[in-house]
Design a protein around this motif. Structure first.
Motif, PDB file in Angstrom:
ATOM      1  N   ALA A 136      -2.258   0.116  -3.857  1.00 61.14           N
ATOM      2  CA  ALA A 136      -0.887  -0.265  -3.506  1.00 61.14           C
ATOM      3  C   ALA A 136      -0.036   0.923  -3.102  1.00 61.14           C
ATOM      4  CB  ALA A 136      -0.235  -0.987  -4.686  1.00 61.14           C
ATOM      5  N   ALA A 137      -0.431   2.137  -3.502  1.00 59.24           N
ATOM      6  CA  ALA A 137       0.311   3.342  -3.128  1.00 59.24           C
ATOM      7  C   ALA A 137      -0.148   3.919  -1.799  1.00 59.24           C
ATOM      8  CB  ALA A 137       0.171   4.394  -4.224  1.00 59.24           C
ATOM      9  N   PRO A 141       3.225  -9.743  -0.111  1.00 60.70           N
ATOM     10  CA  PRO A 141       1.881 -10.235  -0.393  1.00 60.70           C
ATOM     11  C   PRO A 141       1.396 -11.198   0.682  1.00 60.70           C
ATOM     12  CG  PRO A 141       3.267 -10.346  -2.354  1.00 60.70           C
ATOM     13  CD  PRO A 141       4.175 -10.014  -1.216  1.00 60.70           C
ATOM     14  N   GLY A 142       0.214 -10.926   1.227  1.00 58.69           N
ATOM     15  CA  GLY A 142      -0.374 -11.794   2.244  1.00 58.69           C
ATOM     16  C   GLY A 142      -0.016 -11.439   3.668  1.00 58.69           C
ATOM     17  N   GLY A 172      -4.073  -5.726   6.006  1.00 57.40           N
ATOM     18  CA  GLY A 172      -3.623  -6.854   5.199  1.00 57.40           C
ATOM     19  C   GLY A 172      -3.077  -6.384   3.860  1.00 57.40           C
ATOM     20  N   ALA A 173      -1.866  -6.840   3.517  1.00 55.14           N
ATOM     21  CA  ALA A 173      -1.295  -6.554   2.196  1.00 55.14           C
ATOM     22  C   ALA A 173      -1.879  -7.580   1.225  1.00 55.14           C
ATOM     23  CB  ALA A 173       0.225  -6.630   2.241  1.00 55.14           C
ATOM     24  N   GLY A 209       0.799 -12.258  -7.395  1.00 52.44           N
ATOM     25  CA  GLY A 209       2.114 -12.394  -6.792  1.00 52.44           C
ATOM     26  C   GLY A 209       2.718 -11.126  -6.240  1.00 52.44           C
ATOM     27  N   THR A 210       1.990 -10.002  -6.293  1.00 51.45           N
ATOM     28  CA  THR A 210       2.494  -8.749  -5.751  1.00 51.45           C
ATOM     29  C   THR A 210       1.470  -8.161  -4.782  1.00 51.45           C
ATOM     30  OG1 THR A 210       1.518  -7.396  -7.512  1.00 51.45           O
ATOM     31  CG2 THR A 210       3.733  -8.294  -7.908  1.00 51.45           C
ATOM     32  N   VAL A 211       1.866  -7.075  -4.084  1.00 51.27           N
ATOM     33  CA  VAL A 211       0.930  -6.368  -3.212  1.00 51.27           C
ATOM     34  C   VAL A 211       0.060  -5.469  -4.093  1.00 51.27           C
ATOM     35  CG1 VAL A 211       0.669  -4.709  -1.342  1.00 51.27           C
ATOM     36  CG2 VAL A 211       2.499  -6.415  -1.241  1.00 51.27           C
TER      37      VAL A 211
END
Length: 534
Positions: free
Chosen positions: A48-49, A82-83, A105-106, A111-113
């Motif tokens: 995610a970073a 997300p998505g 794609g994230a 419910g989060t990235v």
């Protein structure tokens, strides 16, 4: 550190298997031979970073620059949700050169990235002044194709892109394959989270990054070297024929590998320039060859690499410099020159390989009514390939013959596929016997590949090592220089030509340099006429 040695190994392979599956989905779903057969594509998984957790064993010049693309997407406003799926090819905002289209794609986790699933593939046309989007002699990036900055991939964005290319239906199908590969990456990451728990997966990714950094710094720390310098040359830029200097200084101190490109030629008028992301990618490739095989290839290794280059020079080009050949040819020369500096410092590295991708692009219109043939629709078609050559020998082993070297890791296009899908005939395809440099261990031989045009078409050739032979090492002789000939007449290293039915384009690729003296006579780079006798 939360994982022991066994846990690191298990989770490292788990992440890597996701990236490999992404690549397989892309390869087996794509329509164009360039992706389906040659595998000119890459896949990787990021946290995610924006740090790369794992990559598939694909194209070095793609993979080392991917984190720049993820960083460009993460910098957007509003930020990725997300998505979300993003597209880009802009060399100055996370891309490499325009034909390399990247989808990001994230990945949604709880419910989060949770991370990013990334695939990059070379599309054999993205518009521009010449079919194939690799025009020799381009003076601005605008001539090389349509520029796509980081954008959310919507139906409107895809429609705009396809309106600016010559082979829209094939591009549409390949983009669908990339979307499927991105989706597979998200599925794989969520599957890991379901099995081990999301907190454990995130901790494992952090541990792997830290572990790779520690191993990289430890290995580099044993190679203490300062002020190692070397200069090599690019053979013109497609506009001017004069050689262009590429100079490096390598310092390895406290486990950090620093390459400085001060002294390198200014940005060229032609398209051999490259953005700094591509330069970093080439340096990272060299560093990876110096590390033990069991060191994971992820963002942790990149923490031990530092690259500096004067703004606006050949390897740190500024918009709107043309860059099509920078990604494929200058990246090769960067790797060659850094290896040359290491050899000067007594660090054991192989002799130089062919040092070029021998890029050949064809395109044109088919006869009226002959539609949907090969990489085309409504009569238009484009084709792109790179051609293997000789790898340099190393201490203890000869160089492989007829392989893609350095920043390329593609396959060839089978003759049957090429002749079935395009108005081309392969008159010969063979090893270029005797083109490897002689030494105690001999360099690998190049290849000969002859294309006969069966219809009017345009061709572009972007190549190197036609004037400067791949150098041998430790007393080994140079490999043979390459040649490109049209109907027996030699061509410049970078050139665009028109072909009529019956014209024959012959590409003789360079051999690799030999390693060590005492290998006897014969072979070597000065005999550029040597090749197979057809």
């Amino acid at each position: 550190m939360t994982l022991d040695a066994v846990g690191l190994e298990v989770m490292g392979h788990a992440f890597a298997s996701i990236a490999e599956e992404m690549g397989l989905v892309l390869i087996h779903s794509a329509v164009s031979p360039n992706i389906r057969e040659r595998r000119d594509c890459s896949a990787a998984l990021f946290d995610a970073a924006g740090e790369m957790i794992a990559q598939a064993a694909h194209i070095p010049v793609h993979l080392g620059a991917m984190h720049e693309a993820v960083a460009a997407v993460r910098a957007l406003a509003p930020p990725p949700g997300p998505g979300d799926v993003f597209i880009l090819n802009d060399p100055y905002t996370g891309g490499s050169h325009l034909p390399d289209i990247t989808l990001i794609g994230a990945v949604e986790v709880d419910g989060t990235v949770g991370g990013y699933s990334v695939v990059r593939a070379h599309h054999s046309d993205v518009g521009g002044v010449q079919a194939g989007s690799m025009p020799a002699g381009a003076r601005e990036v605008f001539a090389e194709g349509v520029i796509v900055p980081p954008l959310r991939l919507t139906a409107d964005v895809e429609r705009f892109l396809l309106a600016n290319v010559r082979t829209a239906e094939t591009r549409r199908a390949d983009l669908a394959a990339q979307r499927a590969a991105v989706a597979r990456g998200g599925e794989g990451l969520r599957a890991l989270a379901a099995r081990y728990g999301w907190a454990a997966v995130r901790a494992a990714a952090t541990d792997l990054l830290d572990y790779a950094e520690r191993r990289a710094r430890d290995a580099l720390g044993r190679l203490k070297a300062t002020a190692l310098t070397a200069t090599d040359w690019l053979e013109g830029d497609g506009v001017d024929d004069a050689d262009l200097a590429l100079s490096v200084r390598v310092d390895i101190t406290e486990g950090v590998f620093h390459v400085d490109f001060t002294g390198t030629a200014p940005a060229a008028r032609g398209n051999v320039n490259c953005p700094l992301a591509v330069t970093r990618s080439a340096v990272l490739f060299v560093v990876r060859t110096l590390l033990p095989d069991d060191v994971p290839t992820n963002g942790g290794v990149q923490r031990a690499v530092r690259v500096t280059a004067p703004p606006g020079c050949l390897v740190n080009a500024r918009f709107p410099s043309a860059v099509a050949a920078g990604n494929v040819e200058t990246s090769q020369r960067i790797a060659d020159t850094v290896f040359l500096a290491l050899a000067a410092g007594g660090i054991g590295v192989p002799a130089q390989g062919q040092g070029t991708m021998n890029n050949v692009t064809f395109g044109g219109q088919l006869a009226t009514g002959n539609v949907q043939r090969g990489d085309g629709v409504a009569g238009g078609w484009t084709y792109y390939e790179t051609i293997g050559g000789g790898q340099g020998a190393s201490q203890g082993a000869p160089g492989p013959a007829g392989v893609h070297v350095g920043m390329s890791n593609t396959r060839n296009t089978p003759i049957e596929v090429l002749e079935m899908e395009y108005p081309l005939r392969l008159k010969s395809y063979s090893l270029r016997r005797g083109s490897g440099g002689v030494g105690q261990w001999r360099g690998g031989d190049g290849v000969v590949r002859e294309f006969e045009a069966l219809a009017p078409m345009e061709a572009s050739i972007l190549a190197e090592r036609r004037r400067h032979a791949p150098r041998g090492a430790a007393g080994g002789r140079d490999g043979a220089r390459g040649r490109t000939l049209l109907n027996g007449v030699p061509l410049a290293p970078k050139v665009s030509v028109s072909l009529e039915p019956g014209d024959v384009l012959r590409v003789e690729t360079p051999g690799g340099g030999g390693w060590g003296g005492g290998g006897g006579g014969g072979g070597g780079g000065d005999d550029s006429e040597r090749g197979d006798k057809q």
